[in-house]
Write a protein that holds these residues in place. Structure first.
Motif: not given
Length: 153
Positions: A15-19, A64-73
């Motif tokens: 999660a914190p790395f995906l952005p 789902a990965a792109e959404k985590v990249a936008r909102k990693p927390e």
């Protein structure tokens, strides 16, 4: 291998790395390396390189990965990534085993000394670099009293 547990662990780790992994430019890589430490960043890249082809193949996983990249927390979007990872792993168990091996070799199976530690959205600690002398958490004073009383009983 417990696929649901692994999917959860992997989603939290990434999660914190995906952005930075999703933007994948040289500037993003430099910022990520500075923020997380070079070793942790390289580990995350290694994992993403294994996952990215599956994400390209499965639109819901990619989304789902792109959404985590936008909102990693955001725990909700991380949970969605977890569900999509679990589905992908259940559909392709050899792929899940390969990713698990990579995860264990780059994240768990390293010597852990002089590391960078960061807290992710669930206050789990993520380590990068080499860490040694890892000890299990010690019970607090109240738990120690309870355990001692139980032992004496």
């Amino acid at each position: 291998m417990d696929i649901p547990q692994f999917a959860a662990k992997l989603a939290e780790y990434l999660a914190p790395f995906l952005p930075y992994l999703i933007s994948a430019g040289e500037t993003a890589a430099k910022k990520a390396s500075e923020k997380f430490g070079e070793a942790a960043w390289n580990e995350a890249q290694t994992l993403w390189e294994k996952l990215k082809p599956k994400a390209e193949e499965k639109p819901l996983l990619k989304e789902a990965a792109e959404k985590v990249a936008r909102k990693p927390e955001d725990k909700r979007v991380i949970g969605n990534l977890e569900v999509e990872l679990e589905e992908a792993f259940n559909e392709d168990v050899p792929f899940a085993e390969t990713v698990d091996e990579v995860y264990n070799s780059v994240v768990i199976g390293r010597d852990v000394n002089n590391s960078n530690i960061l807290n992710n959205s669930n206050n789990n600690q993520i380590a990068g670099g080499n860490i040694t002398n890892i000890y299990p958490p010690q019970p607090d004073a109240e738990a120690q009293k309870i355990n001692k009383a139980r032992d004496n009983y």
